[in-house]
Enzyme design. Structure first.
Site, PDB file in Angstrom:
ATOM      1  CD  GLU A  99      -2.967  -0.822  -0.389  1.00 53.20           C
ATOM      2  OE1 GLU A  99      -3.157   0.442  -0.583  1.00 53.20           O
ATOM      3  OE2 GLU A  99      -3.458  -1.658  -0.977  1.00 53.20           O
ATOM      4  CE1 TYR A 124      -6.545   3.120  -0.546  1.00 51.18           C
ATOM      5  CE2 TYR A 124      -4.259   3.136  -0.073  1.00 51.18           C
ATOM      6  CZ  TYR A 124      -5.187   2.721  -0.707  1.00 51.18           C
ATOM      7  OH  TYR A 124      -5.095   1.563  -1.420  1.00 51.18           O
ATOM      8  CG  ASP A 149      -7.460   3.517  -4.997  1.00 52.07           C
ATOM      9  OD1 ASP A 149      -8.706   3.726  -5.307  1.00 52.07           O
ATOM     10  OD2 ASP A 149      -6.666   2.969  -5.490  1.00 52.07           O
TER      11      ASP A 149
END
Ligand code: SF4
Length: 307
Positions: free
Chosen positions: A52, A135, A153
């Protein structure tokens, strides 16, 4: 007097309209999802977290080799935490936006110190880690631990903008209205919500792409608001470009490349050689030092940070 809301309300989404989107998108994902290493069970929460950080501003094809190298070298957070931050910057290679390497190192250190070396499961604890924002916390909680979180996202925002709001592109920065919409669309069931998060992201990456969406093979084409409206052109503020050549980012990349490849501190002259324009070069170097990516030493020498 009627007060105006600070941000426009999201379009009305009923449980029925949300549910109508869930099954086709999740079914499509089951049939078409890419086999990516961070989606395999052996990746574990640390692999998900590393991916990520890397994927935030870098495409999958460039992340893949770096991800494999990173996990082979640092299979656990404690392995990374045991090294100097400069080693993380060095290993980041040309992924770009190298402050992410420092943040990932800081997160690994905090995981090691505060959580016994295990990536925390709790969303609030994830969010409290250095370098982990809204996020990333939602993505790790969802993808690594199967929890129910709105993971918003760029790809997901574009899918929602088109399919639900009827706009070609989402706003330049995430709005409160988008967050409300994402929460309204989230399936109630935890595992289904986690699948939905991954599936909408993949749909945006593979089908509902920024420039040329493949509506002909989209599982929700028959219920997409933008398509139904005749695919109207974007009429919002200009979209931010991604220029690179000639920018301070490019100069920073060149300076950092010299330091990444060096086994010992390098003199100022070696850095001066990579960019012709002295004012921009100095500004870029100052920025790298201010960001903690480069450590100045006495005598005009520089190196990647040791602490
Ligand atoms: S129909 Fe086209 S625009 Fe709508 S969600 Fe699917 S790919 Fe995107």
């Amino acid at each position: 007097m009627t007060l105006m809301p600070a941000t426009p309300a999201p379009p009305a989404t009923t449980p029925q309209t949300s549910t109508l989107l869930h099954a086709p998108v999740i079914d499509w994902f089951r049939a078409h999802a890419r086999d990516l290493p961070w989606r395999r069970p052996e990746a574990g929460p640390w692999g998900v977290m590393v991916s990520e950080f890397m994927l935030q501003q870098t495409p999958v094809n460039r992340v893949l080799p770096m991800y494999e190298q990173w996990l082979a070298r640092w299979p656990r957070p404690a392995d990374l935490a045991a090294e100097a931050p400069g080693e993380a910057v060095r290993a980041w290679g040309r992924l770009g936006y190298p402050r992410r390497a420092l943040r990932l190192h800081a997160a690994a250190s905090a995981i090691t110190e505060r959580h016994g070396g295990e990536v925390p499961r709790d969303h609030a604890k994830l969010l409290a880690l250095p370098g982990v924002g809204e996020y990333t916390a939602a993505a790790v909680a969802s993808f690594a631990y199967g929890q129910r979180h709105a993971v918003l996202d760029t790809n997901v925002r574009r899918v929602f903008a088109r399919a639900v709001t009827g706009a070609q592109y989402p706003p330049n920065a995430t709005t409160a209205a988008e967050r409300r919409l994402a929460r309204a669309l989230l399936p109630d069931d935890e595992p289904v919500a986690a699948s939905w998060a991954a599936a909408t992201m993949e749909l945006g990456a593979l089908v509902c792409t920024a420039r040329t969406p493949s509506c002909g093979r989209c599982p929700i084409a028959d219920r997409c608001a933008w398509l139904a409206a005749g695919s109207p052109a974007h009429d919002g503020p200009p979209r931010r470009g991604q220029t690179y050549a000639g920018t301070d980012r490019q100069v920073r990349g060149k300076l950092l490349a010299v330091l990444r490849e060096a086994v010992a501190p390098v003199p100022q002259a070696a850095l001066d050689a990579v960019w012709h324009e002295p004012v921009q070069r100095a500004r870029a170097l100052d920025g790298l030092v201010a960001d903690g990516l480069v450590e100045p030493l006495p005598g005009g020498m520089y190196r990647l940070p040791l602490t």
